[in-house]
Design a protein around this motif. Structure first.
Motif, mmCIF file in Angstrom:
data_model
loop_
_atom_site.group_PDB
_atom_site.id
_atom_site.type_symbol
_atom_site.label_atom_id
_atom_site.label_comp_id
_atom_site.label_asym_id
_atom_site.label_seq_id
_atom_site.Cartn_x
_atom_site.Cartn_y
_atom_site.Cartn_z
ATOM 1 N N MET A 100 0.832 -1.199 0.000
ATOM 2 C CA MET A 100 0.000 0.000 0.000
ATOM 3 C C MET A 100 0.870 1.254 0.000
ATOM 4 O O MET A 100 0.573 2.215 -0.705
ATOM 5 C CB MET A 100 -0.953 0.015 1.192
ATOM 6 C CG MET A 100 -1.882 1.220 1.148
ATOM 7 S SD MET A 100 -3.267 1.221 2.281
ATOM 8 C CE MET A 100 -2.562 0.797 3.833
ATOM 9 N N ASP A 101 1.947 1.251 0.765
ATOM 10 C CA ASP A 101 2.841 2.412 0.787
ATOM 11 C C ASP A 101 3.479 2.646 -0.580
ATOM 12 O O ASP A 101 3.582 3.791 -1.031
ATOM 13 C CB ASP A 101 3.932 2.224 1.845
ATOM 14 C CG ASP A 101 3.374 2.247 3.259
ATOM 15 O OD1 ASP A 101 2.330 2.896 3.475
ATOM 16 O OD2 ASP A 101 3.984 1.610 4.145
ATOM 17 N N MET A 104 0.832 4.087 -2.843
ATOM 18 C CA MET A 104 0.570 5.484 -2.483
ATOM 19 C C MET A 104 1.726 6.387 -2.907
ATOM 20 O O MET A 104 1.501 7.527 -3.323
ATOM 21 C CB MET A 104 0.319 5.614 -0.978
ATOM 22 C CG MET A 104 -1.006 5.046 -0.538
ATOM 23 S SD MET A 104 -2.383 5.928 -1.274
ATOM 24 C CE MET A 104 -3.353 4.567 -1.845
ATOM 25 N N LYS A 130 -5.081 6.260 1.622
ATOM 26 C CA LYS A 130 -4.682 5.237 2.582
ATOM 27 C C LYS A 130 -5.868 4.774 3.420
ATOM 28 O O LYS A 130 -6.004 3.600 3.726
ATOM 29 C CB LYS A 130 -3.579 5.772 3.504
ATOM 30 C CG LYS A 130 -2.223 5.814 2.865
ATOM 31 C CD LYS A 130 -1.177 6.284 3.843
ATOM 32 C CE LYS A 130 0.185 6.313 3.191
ATOM 33 N NZ LYS A 130 1.225 6.790 4.121
#
Length: 174
Positions: A100-101, A104, A130
């Motif tokens: 996810m990071d 993003m 997020k």
């Protein structure tokens, strides 16, 4: 001897395993951000649902209708979508939390590259992304898998060999 008919769950497991393996290959080759390659999952799903429908018709010796085959294909689709939603939740939250990071960060770069947003707007957008990443990912999987699965079920039901037997035609006359 009567041929055993495999269930939508069994076929859904096979299709889901193929999708998970494909996703893992993309992840470990660092290609999971490649949009072109990510569309291949829909080709796998479409082909798997068509295979499921045709296999069902063969296992039933053609004694099926369009509706029977479509229903079988869509049940398979529903199982695949549910299983992939659970897998996505587990993958993003526990197995590959850094994914996810990375996604993003890529989104941040795209926002900055666009040049139309201030730094605070970009930060706000990333925080919102997020917060809602998992629900949107799961919702997207369910929606797009259902759409592709419905198309695959239609194609599978249309292409499968059908020769339904009328159960009343075989009754003896009195």
């Amino acid at each position: 001897m009567e041929q055993k008919v495999s269930t939508p769950v069994q076929k859904g497991l096979i299709i889901s395993l193929l999708l998970i393996i494909f996703g893992l290959v993309l992840y470990f080759t660092n290609q999971y951000m490649n949009k072109g390659l990510s569309y291949i999952q829909y080709v796998i799903l479409l082909g798997g649902i068509i295979w499921s429908c045709n296999t069902y018709a063969k296992q039933m010796n053609g004694n099926v209708t369009f509706g029977n085959i479509f229903a079988h294909g869509f049940k398979t689709t529903a199982f695949v979508a549910a299983l992939m939603a659970v897998y996505t939740l587990l993958a993003v939250k526990f197995i590959f939390p850094e994914m996810m990071d990375k996604i993003m960060d890529a989104a941040r770069q795209e926002m900055i590259k666009g040049g139309q947003l201030s730094e605070s707007q970009v930060d706000q957008g990333i925080e919102m992304g997020k917060k809602f990443f998992v629900p949107f990912a799961i919702g997207g999987i369910i929606f797009f898998f259902a759409l592709v699965g419905a198309i695959g079920s239609l194609i599978g039901a249309a292409t499968a060999k059908k020769n339904p037997q009328d159960p009343f035609a075989q009754q003896p006359q009195m």
